[in-house]
Design an enzyme around this catalytic site. Structure first.
Site: not given
Ligand SMILES: CC(C)(COP(=O)(O)OP(=O)(O)OC[C@H]1O[C@@H](n2cnc3c(N)ncnc32)[C@H](O)[C@@H]1OP(=O)(O)O)[C@@H](O)C(=O)NCCC(=O)NCCS
Length: 163
Positions: A115, A127
């Site tokens: 979710e 996701y």
């Molecule tokens: C969501 C979260 C876990 C992503 O982690 P991350 O390590 O930054 O993500 P990644 O570097 O592995 O990104 C993988 C892909 O996700 C997508 N993505 C990640 N962050 C993004 C952003 N800010 N905007 C758009 N796409 C994004 C892209 O497709 C990315 O691939 P790319 O870098 O080749 O374009 C991180 O932003 C986070 O911790 N956010 C706060 C907590 C949260 O919201 N958790 C999820 C709750 S359901």
């Protein structure tokens, strides 16, 4: 993570291991800076006690990512996935998600659910890129954050192919 570590941060040097009780204060601090309605330290210790699959990523002795997966018969549910703000967009979220999915598949889960807040564009993009598809929307599911409004949850699902 401090500024010098952020500058030197190398995602490929991240070491993944199970979350331990002594990690809870550091994880809860990252949680508070990352989420509108963060899990409390008690939520993490309860999840540990319940036997959920909990992983942290460590770089230069600092926790930079963590996640929580619930494994139930035939399916898994991703309960938390968080990367420290200074370590984002380096592939850690994707790496941890893939680790969880591989583990769930190996332990017999046929599908994984999660979710996510409808406003959480970064997480939804991750996701969707990892083949999760929206299957439902829970109206006003999340407690209010700074906006004072409750928020809908998007329920997403991914099938896990057998090896
Ligand atoms: C969501 C979260 C876990 C992503 O982690 P991350 O390590 O930054 O993500 P990644 O570097 O592995 O990104 C993988 C892909 O996700 C997508 N993505 C990640 N962050 C993004 C952003 N800010 N905007 C758009 N796409 C994004 C892209 O497709 C990315 O691939 P790319 O870098 O080749 O374009 C991180 O932003 C986070 O911790 N956010 C706060 C907590 C949260 O919201 N958790 C999820 C709750 S359901």
């Amino acid at each position: 993570m401090n500024a010098s570590l952020a500058t030197a941060f190398d995602a490929t040097a991240t070491f993944w291991r199970p979350l331990r009780t002594e990690d809870v204060p550091a994880v809860a601090a990252l949680e508070r800076e990352s989420h509108v309605a963060p899990w409390t330290p008690g939520n993490f210790t309860d999840a540990l006690a319940a036997g959920y699959s909990m992983t942290v990523g460590e770089a230069a002795s600092a926790i930079v990512a963590y996640g929580v997966l619930l494994l139930a018969p035939g399916e898994a549910q991703l309960l938390n996935l968080t990367v420290a703000s200074s370590a984002r967009r380096r592939g850690l979220g994707r790496t941890l998600l893939r680790r969880f999915l591989a583990d769930a598949r190996q332990r017999g889960a046929a599908q994984c659910f999660l979710e996510v807040r409808v406003s959480n564009a970064a997480a939804i993009a991750l996701y969707a890129a990892e083949a999760f598809v929206p299957v439902a929307r829970r109206i006003a599911y999340y407690p209010p954050g700074a906006s004072g409004e409750r928020e809908d949850a998007l329920v997403m699902r991914r099938a896990l192919a057998a090896n």
